[in-house]
Design a protein around this motif. Structure first.
Motif, PDB file in Angstrom:
ATOM      1  N   GLY A  99       0.799  -1.211   0.000  1.00  0.00           N
ATOM      2  CA  GLY A  99       0.000   0.000   0.000  1.00  0.00           C
ATOM      3  C   GLY A  99       0.835   1.265   0.000  1.00  0.00           C
ATOM      4  N   GLU A 100       0.165   2.405   0.148  1.00  0.00           N
ATOM      5  CA  GLU A 100       0.839   3.686   0.219  1.00  0.00           C
ATOM      6  C   GLU A 100       1.581   3.810   1.544  1.00  0.00           C
ATOM      7  OE1 GLU A 100       1.004   6.170  -2.093  1.00  0.00           O
ATOM      8  OE2 GLU A 100       0.045   4.732  -3.450  1.00  0.00           O
ATOM      9  N   PRO A 101       2.750   4.479   1.559  1.00  0.00           N
ATOM     10  CA  PRO A 101       3.478   4.667   2.830  1.00  0.00           C
ATOM     11  C   PRO A 101       2.608   5.387   3.850  1.00  0.00           C
ATOM     12  CG  PRO A 101       4.856   5.258   0.962  1.00  0.00           C
ATOM     13  CD  PRO A 101       3.489   5.050   0.418  1.00  0.00           C
ATOM     14  N   ARG A 102       2.760   4.967   5.106  1.00  0.00           N
ATOM     15  CA  ARG A 102       1.927   5.550   6.158  1.00  0.00           C
ATOM     16  C   ARG A 102       2.728   5.831   7.417  1.00  0.00           C
ATOM     17  NH1 ARG A 102      -3.165   3.379   8.328  1.00  0.00           N
ATOM     18  NH2 ARG A 102      -3.372   5.606   8.730  1.00  0.00           N
ATOM     19  N   MET A 103       2.331   6.884   8.119  1.00  0.00           N
ATOM     20  CA  MET A 103       2.763   7.165   9.490  1.00  0.00           C
ATOM     21  C   MET A 103       1.512   7.152  10.363  1.00  0.00           C
ATOM     22  SD  MET A 103       4.214  10.658  11.235  1.00  0.00           S
ATOM     23  CE  MET A 103       5.816  10.707  10.438  1.00  0.00           C
ATOM     24  N   ILE A 104       1.559   6.436  11.489  1.00  0.00           N
ATOM     25  CA  ILE A 104       0.388   6.240  12.345  1.00  0.00           C
ATOM     26  C   ILE A 104       0.769   6.537  13.789  1.00  0.00           C
ATOM     27  CG2 ILE A 104      -1.340   4.573  13.132  1.00  0.00           C
ATOM     28  CD1 ILE A 104      -0.403   2.904  10.549  1.00  0.00           C
ATOM     29  N   VAL A 105      -0.034   7.328  14.469  1.00  0.00           N
ATOM     30  CA  VAL A 105       0.077   7.511  15.919  1.00  0.00           C
ATOM     31  C   VAL A 105      -1.197   6.923  16.522  1.00  0.00           C
ATOM     32  CG1 VAL A 105       0.330   9.153  17.812  1.00  0.00           C
ATOM     33  CG2 VAL A 105       1.515   9.560  15.652  1.00  0.00           C
ATOM     34  N   PRO A 106      -1.148   5.688  17.027  1.00  0.00           N
ATOM     35  CA  PRO A 106      -2.387   4.997  17.411  1.00  0.00           C
ATOM     36  C   PRO A 106      -3.021   5.490  18.706  1.00  0.00           C
ATOM     37  CG  PRO A 106      -0.499   3.603  17.855  1.00  0.00           C
ATOM     38  CD  PRO A 106       0.030   4.806  17.143  1.00  0.00           C
ATOM     39  N   THR A 107      -2.235   6.104  19.579  1.00  0.00           N
ATOM     40  CA  THR A 107      -2.773   6.595  20.849  1.00  0.00           C
ATOM     41  C   THR A 107      -2.530   8.091  20.936  1.00  0.00           C
ATOM     42  OG1 THR A 107      -2.315   4.480  21.927  1.00  0.00           O
ATOM     43  CG2 THR A 107      -2.674   6.391  23.359  1.00  0.00           C
ATOM     44  N   VAL A 108      -3.600   8.864  20.984  1.00  0.00           N
ATOM     45  CA  VAL A 108      -3.494  10.322  20.977  1.00  0.00           C
ATOM     46  C   VAL A 108      -4.068  10.866  22.280  1.00  0.00           C
ATOM     47  CG1 VAL A 108      -4.115  12.442  19.780  1.00  0.00           C
ATOM     48  CG2 VAL A 108      -3.683  10.357  18.465  1.00  0.00           C
ATOM     49  N   ARG A 109      -3.202  11.315  23.148  1.00  0.00           N
ATOM     50  CA  ARG A 109      -3.620  11.951  24.394  1.00  0.00           C
ATOM     51  C   ARG A 109      -3.936  13.419  24.125  1.00  0.00           C
ATOM     52  NH1 ARG A 109      -1.612   9.761  29.218  1.00  0.00           N
ATOM     53  NH2 ARG A 109      -2.825  11.441  30.195  1.00  0.00           N
ATOM     54  N   THR A 110      -5.061  13.877  24.617  1.00  0.00           N
ATOM     55  CA  THR A 110      -5.406  15.296  24.501  1.00  0.00           C
ATOM     56  C   THR A 110      -5.313  16.009  25.847  1.00  0.00           C
ATOM     57  OG1 THR A 110      -7.766  14.848  24.826  1.00  0.00           O
ATOM     58  CG2 THR A 110      -6.930  14.848  22.556  1.00  0.00           C
ATOM     59  N   LEU A 111      -5.228  15.235  26.939  1.00  0.00           N
ATOM     60  CA  LEU A 111      -5.060  15.787  28.278  1.00  0.00           C
ATOM     61  C   LEU A 111      -3.933  15.044  28.981  1.00  0.00           C
ATOM     62  CD1 LEU A 111      -8.731  16.084  29.653  1.00  0.00           C
ATOM     63  CD2 LEU A 111      -7.285  17.943  28.821  1.00  0.00           C
ATOM     64  N   LEU A 112      -3.186  15.762  29.815  1.00  0.00           N
ATOM     65  CA  LEU A 112      -2.133  15.177  30.641  1.00  0.00           C
ATOM     66  C   LEU A 112      -2.239  15.737  32.047  1.00  0.00           C
ATOM     67  CD1 LEU A 112       1.092  15.473  28.420  1.00  0.00           C
ATOM     68  CD2 LEU A 112      -0.164  13.368  28.921  1.00  0.00           C
ATOM     69  N   ASP A 113      -1.748  14.988  33.015  1.00  0.00           N
ATOM     70  CA  ASP A 113      -1.570  15.545  34.342  1.00  0.00           C
ATOM     71  C   ASP A 113      -0.403  16.534  34.329  1.00  0.00           C
ATOM     72  OD1 ASP A 113      -3.569  14.367  35.951  1.00  0.00           O
ATOM     73  OD2 ASP A 113      -2.484  12.456  35.919  1.00  0.00           O
ATOM     74  N   ARG A 114      -0.417  17.425  35.265  1.00  0.00           N
ATOM     75  CA  ARG A 114       0.693  18.351  35.400  1.00  0.00           C
ATOM     76  C   ARG A 114       1.969  17.564  35.667  1.00  0.00           C
ATOM     77  NH1 ARG A 114       1.141  23.097  40.035  1.00  0.00           N
ATOM     78  NH2 ARG A 114       3.106  24.019  39.273  1.00  0.00           N
ATOM     79  N   GLY A 115       3.013  17.865  34.906  1.00  0.00           N
ATOM     80  CA  GLY A 115       4.294  17.197  35.056  1.00  0.00           C
ATOM     81  C   GLY A 115       4.402  15.852  34.379  1.00  0.00           C
ATOM     82  N   GLU A 116       3.314  15.360  33.766  1.00  0.00           N
ATOM     83  CA  GLU A 116       3.329  14.040  33.140  1.00  0.00           C
ATOM     84  C   GLU A 116       4.058  14.084  31.803  1.00  0.00           C
ATOM     85  OE1 GLU A 116       0.188  10.546  31.636  1.00  0.00           O
ATOM     86  OE2 GLU A 116      -0.568  12.449  32.454  1.00  0.00           O
ATOM     87  N   THR A 117       4.879  13.069  31.552  1.00  0.00           N
ATOM     88  CA  THR A 117       5.571  12.919  30.279  1.00  0.00           C
ATOM     89  C   THR A 117       4.597  12.424  29.208  1.00  0.00           C
ATOM     90  OG1 THR A 117       7.680  12.448  31.362  1.00  0.00           O
ATOM     91  CG2 THR A 117       7.426  11.693  29.087  1.00  0.00           C
ATOM     92  N   LEU A 118       4.674  13.013  28.028  1.00  0.00           N
ATOM     93  CA  LEU A 118       3.859  12.543  26.906  1.00  0.00           C
ATOM     94  C   LEU A 118       4.638  11.479  26.151  1.00  0.00           C
ATOM     95  CD1 LEU A 118       1.336  12.700  25.119  1.00  0.00           C
ATOM     96  CD2 LEU A 118       2.478  14.502  23.821  1.00  0.00           C
ATOM     97  N   LYS A 119       4.143  10.247  26.165  1.00  0.00           N
ATOM     98  CA  LYS A 119       4.798   9.130  25.503  1.00  0.00           C
ATOM     99  C   LYS A 119       4.102   8.874  24.174  1.00  0.00           C
ATOM    100  CE  LYS A 119       5.797   7.054  30.012  1.00  0.00           C
ATOM    101  NZ  LYS A 119       5.539   5.907  30.919  1.00  0.00           N
TER     102      LYS A 119
END
Length: 960
Positions: free
Chosen positions: A862-882
Motif C-alpha cells: 500500500g501507500e506509505p503511512r505514518m500512524i500515531v495509534p494513541t493520541v492523548r489530549t489531556l495530561l496531568d501536570r508534570g506528566e511525560t507525553l509518551k
C-alpha cells in the motif's frame, strides 16, 4: 478585530473551572489561531472582552449566555454546575465553534474561522443521570489491547461528549475451551487475608490474562505477530503482542508469582485510569458474573484450608476479599453483578435464578461488612430471569441500579421489562457494534437513537453503549452522546410487541398466473420485509419459491435474502437475481441451510433491483430431540398470499413490526460537515444515512468474532449490487477539501473498500467450494491432484491477490488500537483459515508445495503511512507525553517530534527512537504548560497529524 479578549476564571477556581478555561483557550486557538490570555480574577478587567468561566447551577447542568458589561465589554458567560457541568459548558462552546468529539479524538475542521464573540444563549440538562460507555474485554479490538495511555485518552473524551460513565465487565474462569473466554485480571477473587496489606499486591491468585497473539480463545489460532502477511507485521514491535501489562505473561503467566504480578500490574493501571476519571467527573464501574465462579486453583486452595468453595459463607468471604482489594487498589463508584450470559441463549431455571439471588445477597453483605465505598448494581445479557424480567425489582434493595445490554447483539429493542421496574436507577445499554461482524465497519446511528428514545420513554436514568473499537463506531458514539441530552421525539409510545410473534412482516398478497410453479406458484406476497416462523430448535433447510414481479430500468429483478435461526446479527444472506421477463417460468428456487437455536426462524427480504414476489416457504429438517436415524421428520410449508391446501398451510397473519431504526438524514448532515467539510457533505450524508443499519455483512461468527468470511456461490456481478453506494462515495472524493477532511474521508473509503473486498473473497470461496466438491468426488488420488491443479489452484491465485487487496485497505484504516486488533483478528482467524489452513489442505491434494504466487506475501503493497495509534489530549501536570509512531511501507529518515508551548515560541525537536520493525517511540518531557506538536519524517514527507503545520496536535495539562 476584537481587542483585549481574555478568558476569565475565579481566584478560588476549582480544578474543573481551571481546566474549562484552558480547554476554551485550546479550541479557540485551534479554530481562530488566536491564543487568549488566561486571567484569574473575580471581576472582569476594565475594557476587556471574552469568556467568563464559573461554577453556577445544579450538578451536570450548564448555561452559556452572551452579555454586555457596564463598561461596554462583550462577555460569553460559560457556567456549569458541579459533577461535570462546568466542563460540559466549555466543550459545548467548542462545538459552537465547529469542533466535534469522538472516543478516538477531537475533530477540528480544516477551514479556520475569524475570532468573534457570537451571540449564544443556551442551557443544558441531561435526560439521563449517567451517560457513557461499556468497552468490552475479551477481543483484541477492545480494551484487551489498551495501555494506560489508551484508557486515559478514551476517558478524557467522555466529558467532551458530555458523558460521565465508564464501565468494564470481567469474565470468570471457564473450563478450557478454545471457542470461549478465560479468567481476566480486572477483578481478583480471593480471601481477605490474601488481598494484600493496603496496596494492590495480592499474596495468592490464579491464571488470568487478556488477549495476546499467543491466546487460543474464541477460535483464534495462536500466531506470532511477526508472521503476519502483507506487511501487517511491521505494526507490531514484538511477536507475542498484547497490552504492555501482558509482557512476559504469554500465553499465560508462567508461575504463581507472575500470576500475582499480573493482577498487580492491571490493578495499578486501574488505579491511575479510575483516579483520572474521578478528576474529570466520570463515574467508574467494574464487575463479575453471578453466581461467583471460583477459579479452580482457588477452589483447591480453599479445600486445603478446610473451606467449602460452594458454601454461602465462603462465597461471602470471597466477596469480602474482592472488595477489600478494590479498596486498597483503586477508586470505584459501582460494582455490577452480571447474570450469566447463558440466560440470553438458553434461558434459566428457577433454581438458577434463586442461586443468583443468594449470590447477590452474599455480595451485598460483604460490601456492607468491609465498608466498600461503592454501590452494587446488576447487569447482564438479560434484565432478569425469563420467568419475570422484573422479578428482582421486588426482591433486591431499591438503591441498587438495574441494567442490561440489549438481547441478540443489539438487534432487539431495549427490554420492555424496564417499564415494570420503578423507584430505582435503571440503565439501558445499547450495542454500538456487534461481535459477529466485529472485523467489519458497522453503522448503527439510527438504531442508537431509537434505543435512546425507548430508554427515555421507559424511565431509564442511565444510557451507555457497549462496544470494542473506537473510531469505526464514530457515528453511533455521536448519536449516543447527542441522545443523552436530547433524545429524539418518536411520537411512538407503542410497546415493542412480541419479538417471537409469527407472521408476515408487511406486504400485500397477490394472485399470479400459473406459470409452471404449481399450486404454490399461483399466489404470493409482494412488498414484504420478511417472515417470522415458530420452528422448534434444530437443523433445517429453508426452501424459498420466488418470482419476479417487476424489473428496474436495467431489466433486472434482484433481492437480498437473509435467514437467521438465532439472531439477525448471525443471518445467512444471499443475493439472487430472478429470471428475465422473457423466460417461460419466472420462478426461482433457493435452499439455505440453517440452525434454529431458540425456536424462531427469521427471513428478511431487501430489494436490490425491481421487485420480487415470495410465493412459498418450506422448512424441512430435524429438531434437536428427534432421532437422527429418522432423517427429516419436520416439514412445514407456507403458501404465501394464498389459502391452505394439501401439504401446505395458508399464509400467515400480517404483523406490524416496530421500526428498529430512526431516520438519520439530519444527523448525518451535521456529522458529515464536521468531518469532511461542507463541499460534499450533503451527498456524503445521503449515502451514510442510506447505509446506516443496512451495510452488507459478508462475515459470520463460526468460532469467534467475525471469524469467517462466508462462502457465497452467487456471481460477483450480482453481489456487487450491494456495494453500489461505494462507487458513489468514491466519486465524491475530488470534492473534499483539506488535509484533515481528506484523511477522515479516506478512512471511511478504505473501510468500505475493505468491506467490499471481503465480499469478493466470499464469492471466490463459493467458487472454491463448488470446485472442491468435484475434486473430492474424483475416483483416486491422481485424478484429485489433477482436478485440484485445474480447478482449485487458479482460484487460489485469485484469492491471494484479493487477500492482499483486502489487507491493503484494512492497513490503510489503522489509526487506533481497535484497528490493530482487527488486523490481529483477521490474521489469526478469517484470513488465516483461507491462506494457511486451506493452503495446507490444497498442498495435500496437489501432492506438492504451492507455487510462490499462491502463497501470501510478507511485503506491504500500500501507500506509505505514518500512524500515531494513541493520541492523548489531556495530561496531568508534570506528566511525560509518551508517543508511539508506526510506519508502513517506508523506513523513516530524520523522523522527529516537533513541539512547543501551545501557540508560543519556536519548536524543539526530539528524534524518534527505533524499537522494532516499523515501531518508533519518543517522549516529550513533563511540565506545567499546555503544548502542541507534530511528527514529521523528512525523508518521506509523512506527518502526523495530517494538518501538521496549520493545525497541530494539542495537549492540555490538568491543573492541580
Amino acid at each position: 478585530m476584537i481587542r483585549n479578549a481574555v478568558i476569565l476564571y475565579p481566584i478560588d477556581a476549582s480544578v474543573q473551572e481551571r481546566l474549562a478555561a484552558r480547554e476554551l483557550r485550546r479550541y479557540i486557538y485551534l479554530r481562530t489561531s488566536r491564543l487568549l490570555p488566561l486571567v484569574q480574577a473575580d471581576e472582569p478587567p476594565a475594557e476587556a472582552n471574552g469568556y467568563a468561566v464559573a461554577h453556577d447551577g445544579e450538578p451536570q447542568q450548564y448555561r452559556i449566555v452572551t452579555r454586555s458589561s457596564p463598561d461596554g465589554g462583550r462577555w460569553i458567560h460559560v457556567h456549569g454546575g458541579r459533577d461535570g457541568g462546568m466542563l460540559y459548558a466549555a466543550y459545548r462552546v467548542a462545538e459552537h465553534l465547529g469542533v466535534r468529539f469522538s472516543l478516538h479524538g477531537d475533530i477540528v475542521p480544516d477551514r479556520p474561522i475569524p475570532f468573534e464573540l457570537p451571540e449564544l444563549h443556551e442551557s443544558g440538562t441531561p435526560c439521563f443521570e449517567l451517560r457513557g460507555i461499556l468497552p468490552f474485554h475479551d477481543f483484541p479490538e477492545g480494551p484487551d489491547w489498551w495501555s494506560e495511555d489508551d484508557y486515559k485518552a478514551v476517558i478524557a473524551q467522555l466529558p467532551k461528549l458530555r458523558m460521565n460513565f465508564f464501565g468494564l465487565h470481567n469474565y470468570p474462569e471457564k473450563q478450557p475451551d478454545p471457542l470461549s473466554y478465560n479468567a481476566e485480571p480486572g477483578v481478583w477473587i480471593g480471601l481477605p487475608e490474601d488481598a494484600g496489606d493496603g496496596d494492590s499486591r495480592v499474596t495468592t491468585s490464579y491464571p488470568a490474562r487478556h488477549f495476546t497473539t499467543d491466546s487460543e480463545v474464541w477460535g483464534f489460532a495462536p500466531r506470532s505477530a511477526g508472521s503476519y502477511f502483507d506487511g501487517a507485521a511491521e505494526l507490531f514491535d514484538r511477536d507475542s503482542y498484547g497490552a504492555p501489562y501482558m509482557c512476559g505473561m504469554t500465553p499465560w503467566p508462567p508461575e504463581e508469582q507472575a500470576e500475582n504480578e499480573l493482577f498487580d500490574r492491571f490493578g495499578k493501571l486501574l488505579a491511575s485510569a479510575f483516579g483520572w476519571a474521578r478528576t474529570l467527573g466520570v463515574r467508574t464501574c467494574l464487575g463479575t458474573e453471578t453466581p461467583l465462579a471460583v477459579p479452580d486453583k482457588l477452589r483447591r486452595r480453599l479445600l486445603k484450608r478446610g473451606l467449602d468453595p460452594d458454601d454461602a459463607g465462603t462465597i461471602r468471604r470471597l466477596y469480602e476479599g474482592m472488595f477489600t482489594r478494590i479498596k486498597h487498589t483503586h477508586s470505584l463508584d459501582y460494582y455490577w453483578l452480571w447474570t450469566p450470559e447463558s440466560w440470553t441463549w438458553n434461558g434459566n431455571t428457577m433454581e438458577e435464578s434463586e442461586a443468583t439471588l443468594r449470590d447477590i445477597a452474599a455480595a451485598a453483605e460483604a460490601a456492607q461488612a468491609v465498608r466498600a465505598g461503592f454501590e452494587l448494581a446488576t447487569c447482564g445479557w438479560v434484565l432478569g430471569p425469563q420467568q419475570d424480567r422484573a422479578l428482582y425489582d421486588r426482591l433486591l434493595p431499591g438503591s441498587m441500579p438495574f441494567s442490561c445490554i440489549n438481547r441478540q447483539f443489539g438487534f432487539e429493542f431495549i427490554d420492555d421489562g424496564f417499564r415494570a421496574i420503578s423507584n430505582r436507577p435503571k440503565w439501558a445499554i445499547p450495542w454500538l457494534e456487534d461481535d459477529p461482524a466485529l472485523i467489519m465497519p458497522q453503522l448503527w446511528a439510527g438504531r442508537t437513537l431509537r434505543d435512546a428514545a425507548d430508554a427515555n420513554r421507559l424511565g431509564c436514568s442511565g444510557l451507555m453503549g457497549i462496544h470494542w473499537r473506537t473510531r469505526t463506531i464514530d457515528p453511533a458514539v455521536a448519536a449516543l452522546a447527542q441522545a443523552g441530552w436530547t433524545p429524539p421525539n418518536t411520537n411512538d409510545e407503542a410497546p415493542n410487541g412480541d419479538p417471537r410473534r409469527e407472521g408476515a412482516v408487511g406486504g400485500s398478497p397477490v394472485l399470479l398466473p400459473d406459470a409452471g410453479g404449481g399450486e404454490l406458484g399461483r399466489t404470493g406476497r409482494i412488498g414484504t420485509e420478511g417472515y417470522r416462523l415458530r420452528i422448534p430448535g434444530g437443523f433445517y433447510r429453508v426452501r424459498l419459491l420466488l418470482k419476479a414481479w417487476s424489473y428496474d430500468a436495467r431489466g433486472q429483478c434482484a433481492v437480498k435474502l437473509s435467514v437467521y435461526g438465532q439472531s439477525e446479527g448471525q443471518a445467512v444472506s444471499q443475493i439472487v437475481e430472478l429470471p428475465e421477463a422473457a423466460a417461460s417460468d419466472r420462478s426461482f428456487h433457493l435452499t439455505i441451510p440453517i440452525q434454529v437455536v431458540d425456536g424462531l426462524l427469521g427471513l428478511t427480504l431487501r430489494p436490490i433491483g425491481g421487485e420480487s414476489c415470495l410465493c412459498a416457504i418450506e422448512v424441512v429438517g430435524r429438531p434437536y430431540e428427534a432421532d437422527p436415524a429418522l432423517g427429516d421428520v419436520y416439514v412445514r410449508t407456507i403458501n404465501c398470499g394464498g389459502a391452505a391446501g394439501e401439504g401446505w398451510e395458508a399464509d400467515l397473519e400480517k404483523i406490524d413490526v416496530r421500526k428498529r431504526h430512526l431516520p438519520v438524514s439530519g444527523f448525518y448532515r451535521d456529522w458529515a460537515v464536521a468531518r469532511f467539510g461542507p463541499e460534499a457533505a450533503d451527498d456524503i450524508a445521503e449515502l451514510f444515512a442510506a447505509a446506516d443499519g443496512a451495510l452488507p455483512r459478508p462475515v459470520v461468527w463460526v468460532t469467534g468474532p467475525g471469524s469467517t468470511i462466508a462462502a457465497n456461490r452467487s456471481p460477483w456481478a450480482l453481489v456487487a449490487l450491494d456495494y453500489t453506494f461505494l462507487e458513489r462515495l468514491e466519486a465524491l472524493r475530488e470534492r473534499v477539501v483539506g488535509a484533515g477532511n481528506l484523511e477522515r474521508f479516506d478512512y471511511w473509503l478504505h473501510q468500505f473498500r475493505y468491506l467490499r473486498g471481503a465480499a469478493r473473497i466470499g464469492c471466490e470461496l463459493g467458487a472454491y467450494e463448488t470446485a472442491m466438491e468435484r475434486v473430492e468426488a474424483a475416483a483416486n488420488t491422481h485424478f484429485r491432484a489433477q482436478l485440484a491443479s485445474e480447478l482449485l489452484l487458479p482460484i487460489r491465485l485469485r484469492l491471494v491477490q484479493l487477500v492482499a487487496e483486502v489487507n491493503r485497505h484494512l492497513l490503510a484504516t489503522v489509526s487506533t488500537p481497535g484497528e490493530l486488533g482487527t488486523v490481529a483478528n483477521t490474521q489469526q482467524q478469517a484470513l488465516y483459515r483461507i491462506m494457511i489452513r486451506d493452503g495446507e489442505r490444497l498442498e495435500k491434494l496437489l501432492g506438492r508445495s504451492l507455487p510462490p504466487d499462491a502463497r501470501p506475501s510478507s511485503a506491504y503493497s500500500g501507500e506509505p503511512r505514518m500512524i500515531v495509534p494513541t493520541v492523548r489530549t489531556l495530561l496531568d501536570r508534570g506528566e511525560t507525553l509518551k508517543l508511539t509512531v508506526l510506519f508502513l511501507g517506508v523506513r523513516p529518515d530524520g523522523a522527529a517530534v516537533h513541539w512547543r508551548s501551545m501557540g508560543e515560541g519556536g519548536y524543539r525537536r526530539i528524534p524518534l527512537e527505533h524499537v522494532n520493525r516499523g515501531v518508533y517511540r519518543a517522549e516529550i518531557p513533563g511540565g506545567d504548560g499546555d503544548l502542541e506538536y507534530f511528527v514529521l519524517d523528512q525523508g518521506s514527507g509523512l506527518c502526523f497529524p495530517a494538518t501538521a503545520g496549520s493545525l497541530n496536535q494539542t495537549v492540555i495539562r490538568i491543573p492541580d
